[in-house]
Design a protein around this motif. Structure first.
Motif, short mmCIF file in Angstrom:
data_model
loop_
_atom_site.label_atom_id
_atom_site.label_comp_id
_atom_site.label_asym_id
_atom_site.label_seq_id
_atom_site.Cartn_x
_atom_site.Cartn_y
_atom_site.Cartn_z
N THR A 49 -8.98 -29.72 68.03
CA THR A 49 -8.66 -30.23 66.69
C THR A 49 -9.70 -31.18 66.11
OG1 THR A 49 -7.39 -32.11 67.57
CG2 THR A 49 -6.19 -30.05 67.18
N ARG A 50 -10.58 -31.73 66.94
CA ARG A 50 -11.56 -32.68 66.41
C ARG A 50 -12.44 -31.99 65.37
NH1 ARG A 50 -11.41 -34.35 71.85
NH2 ARG A 50 -10.68 -36.52 72.05
N GLY A 51 -12.55 -32.62 64.20
CA GLY A 51 -13.38 -32.07 63.14
C GLY A 51 -12.83 -30.81 62.50
N MET A 52 -11.53 -30.57 62.63
CA MET A 52 -10.96 -29.33 62.10
C MET A 52 -10.97 -29.30 60.56
SD MET A 52 -6.88 -29.96 62.87
CE MET A 52 -6.46 -28.28 62.44
N LEU A 53 -11.09 -30.45 59.94
CA LEU A 53 -11.15 -30.51 58.48
C LEU A 53 -12.50 -31.08 58.06
CD1 LEU A 53 -7.60 -31.95 57.72
CD2 LEU A 53 -8.33 -29.57 57.63
N GLY A 54 -13.32 -30.22 57.48
CA GLY A 54 -14.63 -30.64 56.98
C GLY A 54 -14.78 -30.32 55.51
N ALA A 55 -15.99 -30.32 55.03
CA ALA A 55 -16.23 -30.09 53.61
C ALA A 55 -15.68 -28.74 53.15
CB ALA A 55 -17.73 -30.17 53.32
N ALA A 56 -15.84 -27.72 53.96
CA ALA A 56 -15.37 -26.39 53.57
C ALA A 56 -13.86 -26.35 53.46
CB ALA A 56 -15.83 -25.35 54.59
N GLU A 57 -13.18 -27.04 54.38
CA GLU A 57 -11.71 -27.07 54.34
C GLU A 57 -11.20 -27.88 53.17
OE1 GLU A 57 -13.02 -25.45 57.89
OE2 GLU A 57 -13.49 -27.49 57.20
N PHE A 58 -11.81 -29.04 52.93
CA PHE A 58 -11.36 -29.86 51.80
C PHE A 58 -11.59 -29.15 50.47
CE2 PHE A 58 -12.09 -33.53 54.80
CZ PHE A 58 -10.75 -33.83 54.93
N ALA A 59 -12.62 -28.32 50.41
CA ALA A 59 -12.90 -27.57 49.17
C ALA A 59 -11.79 -26.59 48.85
CB ALA A 59 -14.23 -26.84 49.29
N LEU A 60 -11.02 -26.17 49.85
CA LEU A 60 -9.92 -25.24 49.63
C LEU A 60 -8.70 -25.90 48.98
CD1 LEU A 60 -9.96 -23.32 53.05
CD2 LEU A 60 -10.91 -22.53 50.86
N ILE A 61 -8.60 -27.21 49.12
CA ILE A 61 -7.44 -27.93 48.63
C ILE A 61 -7.51 -28.06 47.11
CG2 ILE A 61 -6.13 -30.08 48.77
CD1 ILE A 61 -7.31 -30.53 51.53
N ARG A 62 -6.40 -27.85 46.46
CA ARG A 62 -6.37 -27.86 45.00
C ARG A 62 -6.72 -29.23 44.44
NH1 ARG A 62 -0.36 -26.24 43.65
NH2 ARG A 62 -0.85 -24.79 45.36
N ASP A 63 -7.25 -29.26 43.21
CA ASP A 63 -7.54 -30.51 42.53
C ASP A 63 -6.27 -31.34 42.38
OD1 ASP A 63 -10.08 -29.53 42.31
OD2 ASP A 63 -10.03 -29.24 40.13
N GLY A 64 -6.38 -32.64 42.60
CA GLY A 64 -5.24 -33.53 42.42
C GLY A 64 -4.33 -33.62 43.63
N ALA A 65 -4.66 -32.92 44.72
CA ALA A 65 -3.82 -32.98 45.91
C ALA A 65 -3.99 -34.31 46.64
CB ALA A 65 -4.15 -31.81 46.85
N LEU A 66 -3.11 -34.54 47.59
CA LEU A 66 -3.03 -35.82 48.29
C LEU A 66 -3.19 -35.60 49.78
CD1 LEU A 66 0.23 -36.95 46.44
CD2 LEU A 66 -2.14 -37.28 45.67
N VAL A 67 -3.94 -36.49 50.45
CA VAL A 67 -4.17 -36.39 51.89
C VAL A 67 -3.63 -37.64 52.57
CG1 VAL A 67 -5.91 -36.19 53.71
CG2 VAL A 67 -6.24 -34.99 51.53
N VAL A 68 -2.77 -37.42 53.58
CA VAL A 68 -2.16 -38.52 54.33
C VAL A 68 -2.54 -38.37 55.80
CG1 VAL A 68 0.03 -39.53 55.10
CG2 VAL A 68 -0.22 -38.71 52.73
#
Length: 346
Positions: A236-255
């Motif tokens: 799971t380390r580094g499972m979310l990078g620039a490519a993954e964050f780019a998939l998230i819709r505009d205005g979304a929230l990360v907790v």
């Protein structure tokens, strides 16, 4: 990915007549975990000797403190139990970790010795889940943005002109990691009317959450809130990078109340600094907190205290006492861990 599922372990009943218990928990946490009633219950199980974890880093002090000790109650800062330490604790039969992760406590030598180990991480699950819920609702209501605007000297109309707030009812929340904490968070948000999607490749057959299971990329595209509750493992380390964050819709929230290692902090920072995403974070790549997060108006930050509530610390103390009692009685341990468990644990 379930980072905190224990396995049952059994032992032969142990006579309590000469049981010696080392209590090695930092003073502040010890007072919170072992109020008078819990401390008395621990003392009923054997002779309790106390030493601070930091002082046991010295080999000679470790050797003296562990002399005749049958059970060690450990916590943050306790030395790794390698071959040398174990040789200095020849009577050690059980390790009860009052915190959660045992990665710094154990090593190959420890597992080879066959000493049973348990932990009290379950005590923190409700507390971390509540903070994650609080973060979720604060971000949905844009609380961090309005607070920052008013405290920063902005005028009333500016503070009121931020993107309109949302309600949790009907929000689509993507949860990565169906850990104990993740499941408690899911229980809380669904009770408030949220729709939940889950990504966890280790969901067992028949698990009710399998109906909500999604591929990671599908979940990222569909969620309005992304909540992290997975452990930091090789997988799971580094499972979310620039490519993954780019998939998230505009205005979304990360907790993120789980582990900072799950994501590329620079990539998340770029998205939050641009204003495209909002975030609430309790864990960071560098602690104490690096300054760059503090100035962002759309980020909510807390100093890695998600699991540290009055109630969670008291629960941990009760778990410690109960697990030691089980060990002495030869009953199955509720929260025992094996080496294999660490592959899926934080």
């Amino acid at each position: 990915m379930t980072d905190d599922e224990g396995v049952a372990a059994t032992a032969q009943p142990v006579s309590t007549e000469r049981v010696r218990i080392l209590l090695s928990v930092p003073t502040l946490e010890q007072e919170a975990m072992f109020p008078a009633e819990t401390r008395a219950a621990l003392a009923d199980l054997g002779e309790v000797v106390e030493h601070q974890p930091g002082e046991l880093l010295d080999p000679s002090r470790f050797r003296a403190a562990l002399a005749g000790v049958d059970i060690a109650v450990t916590a943050w800062g306790f030395p790794t139990l390698g071959a040398g330490r174990l040789a200095d604790a020849p009577e050690l039969r059980f390790v009860m970790h009052a915190a959660s992760s045992i990665r710094t406590l154990t090593c190959d030598d420890f597992w080879a010795a066959g000493i049973p180990v348990s932990q009290a991480g379950a005590a923190m699950a409700p507390a971390v889940a509540e903070l994650s819920l609080a973060f979720t609702m604060a971000l949905l209501r844009r609380t961090q943005r309005t607070d920052h605007a008013l405290r920063g000297g902005g005028d009333w109309s500016t503070a009121r002109s931020i993107p309109r707030a949302r309600e949790i009812r009907g929000s689509r929340i993507g949860v990565i990691g169906a850990s104990r904490t993740g499941r408690e968070y899911i229980r809380l948000v669904t009770a408030l009317g949220a729709e939940v999607l889950v990504h966890d490749p280790y969901l067992p057959e028949g698990d009710p959450l399998r109906a909500a299971q999604r591929d990671l990329h599908v979940l990222l595209r569909e969620c309005e809130v992304l909540a992290l509750h997975a452990p930091a493992t090789a997988e799971t380390r580094g499972m979310l990078g620039a490519a993954e964050f780019a998939l998230i819709r505009d205005g979304a929230l990360v907790v993120n109340t789980a582990r900072a290692e799950l994501l590329d902090a620079d990539a998340l920072y770029e998205e939050v600094a641009s204003g495209r995403l909002d975030a609430a974070l309790d864990v960071f790549e560098v602690e104490p907190l690096a300054d760059r997060w503090r100035a962002l108006p759309n980020v909510l930050v807390t100093p890695h205290l998600g699991g540290a509530t009055v109630e969670s610390r008291a629960r941990a103390g009760r778990i410690v006492v109960d697990e030691i009692r089980r060990f002495l009685d030869g009953a199955p341990l509720q929260y025992a861990l094996t080496r294999a468990d660490l592959e899926r644990m934080g």
